[in-house]
Design an enzyme around this catalytic site. Structure first.
Site, PDB file in Angstrom:
ATOM      1  N   SER A  44       0.798  -1.229   0.000  1.00  0.00           N
ATOM      2  CA  SER A  44       0.000   0.000   0.000  1.00  0.00           C
ATOM      3  C   SER A  44       0.830   1.278   0.000  1.00  0.00           C
ATOM      4  CB  SER A  44      -0.926   0.021   1.224  1.00  0.00           C
ATOM      5  OG  SER A  44      -0.171  -0.074   2.417  1.00  0.00           O
ATOM      6  N   ASP A  77      -3.679   7.617   8.350  1.00  0.00           N
ATOM      7  CA  ASP A  77      -4.409   6.676   9.197  1.00  0.00           C
ATOM      8  C   ASP A  77      -3.407   5.977  10.114  1.00  0.00           C
ATOM      9  OD1 ASP A  77      -3.103   4.886   7.540  1.00  0.00           O
ATOM     10  OD2 ASP A  77      -4.891   4.383   6.369  1.00  0.00           O
ATOM     11  N   HIS A 127      -0.503   4.616   7.240  1.00  0.00           N
ATOM     12  CA  HIS A 127      -0.024   5.280   6.031  1.00  0.00           C
ATOM     13  C   HIS A 127       0.201   6.773   6.201  1.00  0.00           C
ATOM     14  CE1 HIS A 127      -2.580   1.784   4.852  1.00  0.00           C
ATOM     15  NE2 HIS A 127      -1.479   1.498   4.179  1.00  0.00           N
TER      16      HIS A 127
END
Length: 359
Positions: A58, A339, A342
């Site tokens: 991610s 978050d 990330h």
């Protein structure tokens, strides 16, 4: 005991064991300072890359994850750029976007959208990274790194990229955080940490060799970010301090990776492989008080912008009636983390500028 406490206890028990391990590794002392290998990075790209191929998780994914499962397609992700959720695990741009921009190309098209767009969109390369994936399979049912490289191989066989295309390209590899989360989630043992980290790094190195073997001129791999500083680990200290034990495990991973890359470059007689030191870059940003010109200063860098209203929820959660169960800070541009895992676009910008200063 909640999962977090179990995890901390669990990690803590690995701590003394790892210290012993690391003390027996002669380079341990220098691995903490990292000064001795800066000069090797200086020629990260001694040519002008025309394409970027991306593999990993991610931190690099720009839209491969399936909409139904990934938070990257939920509001408020993408709130800063492009203004709506578009498959990035952030409020805006991620590492891939900053690397592409600094090379002077557009961010490469996500593999999953290759058929949807015209062939002219392929010219900047392609992004095979899927959020949640690792070197090996994880709890996320998405292609792991081996499969991502298989996709790349298929595309090369379909003659979409010529040998000279590949020879003027760079590959970015960003993995392993999820391999370690998965190890913990599947109740891996304390004694198993060292062999597991070794196994992950060995496979990662084989993958890098495979990508290079397909004709890619330069392969850049990220050193693992300080996992102990992610908000999911720091919330126990009200986002005040990193978990040193987790970071010791990360340092062990990075040390093995660094040794492997030095060996690869000696074997290829060329600096084909390079490390983007996310560990040092994250740490530099956390410590920075805004002294360096153009550098960002984050008030409380470990505190995330978007969080669930309780531990049962996360950024982007809604209840059965669609009521939102998360809160977003006033200014994502003033926070480092988006978050619990990330960085924000601004966070990545700061990390990228720290990387460039290091290079």
């Amino acid at each position: 005991m909640d999962r977090q406490q179990q995890f901390l206890l669990y990690i803590f028990s690995c701590f003394s064991f790892l210290l012993l391990l690391l003390e027996n590794t002669s380079v341990y002392a220098s691995s903490h300072h990292h000064h001795h290998h800066h000069h090797r990075h200086r020629h990260l790209f001694d040519f002008r890359p025309s394409k970027l191929f991306v593999f990993g998780d991610s931190y690099a994914d720009t839209g491969n994850n399936r909409n139904s499962v990934a938070s990257s397609w939920k509001v408020p992700y993408g709130i800063t750029f492009p203004g709506k959720p578009a498959g990035r695990f952030s409020d805006g741009r991620v590492l891939t976007d900053f690397l592409a921009k600094s090379i002077g190309i557009k961010s490469p098209i996500p593999y999953r959208w290759r058929k949807v767009v015209g062939i002219e969109h392929w010219k900047n390369g392609m992004n095979f990274a899927y959020g949640g994936t690792g070197v090996f399979s994880t709890l996320v049912p998405e292609p792991n790194m081996t499969t991502q490289i298989d996709f790349f191989q298929d595309i090369i066989h379909e003659k979409f990229y010529s040998g000279s295309d590949l020879h003027s390209s760079v590959a970015l590899v960003s993995v392993a955080g999820n391999d370690y989360s998965n190890y913990i989630a599947t109740n891996g043992t304390t004694q198993g940490w060292q062999p597991f980290i070794t196994k992950v790094v060995n496979q990662l190195v084989m993958n890098m060799k495979r990508i290079h073997g397909m004709g890619v001129k330069k392969v850049v791999v990220t050193a693992l970010q300080p996992l102990g500083c992610l908000p999911r680990s720091t919330f126990t200290s009200s986002f005040q301090q990193c978990n040193g034990t987790e970071n010791e495990l990360v340092s062990f991973h990075n040390l093995l990776l660094q040794q492997a890359v030095i060996k690869l470059n000696n074997d290829t007689k060329d600096s084909t492989f390079a490390i983007l030191d996310l560990y040092d870059a994250f740490m530099a940003v956390f410590k920075n008080k805004g002294e360096k010109p153009g550098s960002s200063k984050f008030e409380n860098p470990l505190k995330p912008c978007c969080t669930g209203i309780s531990t049962a929820y996360s950024c982007g959660s809604v209840d059965a009636n669609g009521a939102k169960k998360y809160a977003v800070c006033d200014d994502p541009g003033a926070t480092f983390f988006w978050d619990t895992v990330h960085p924000t676009q601004e966070g990545w910008r700061a990390v990228y500028s720290a990387l460039l200063q290091e290079l």
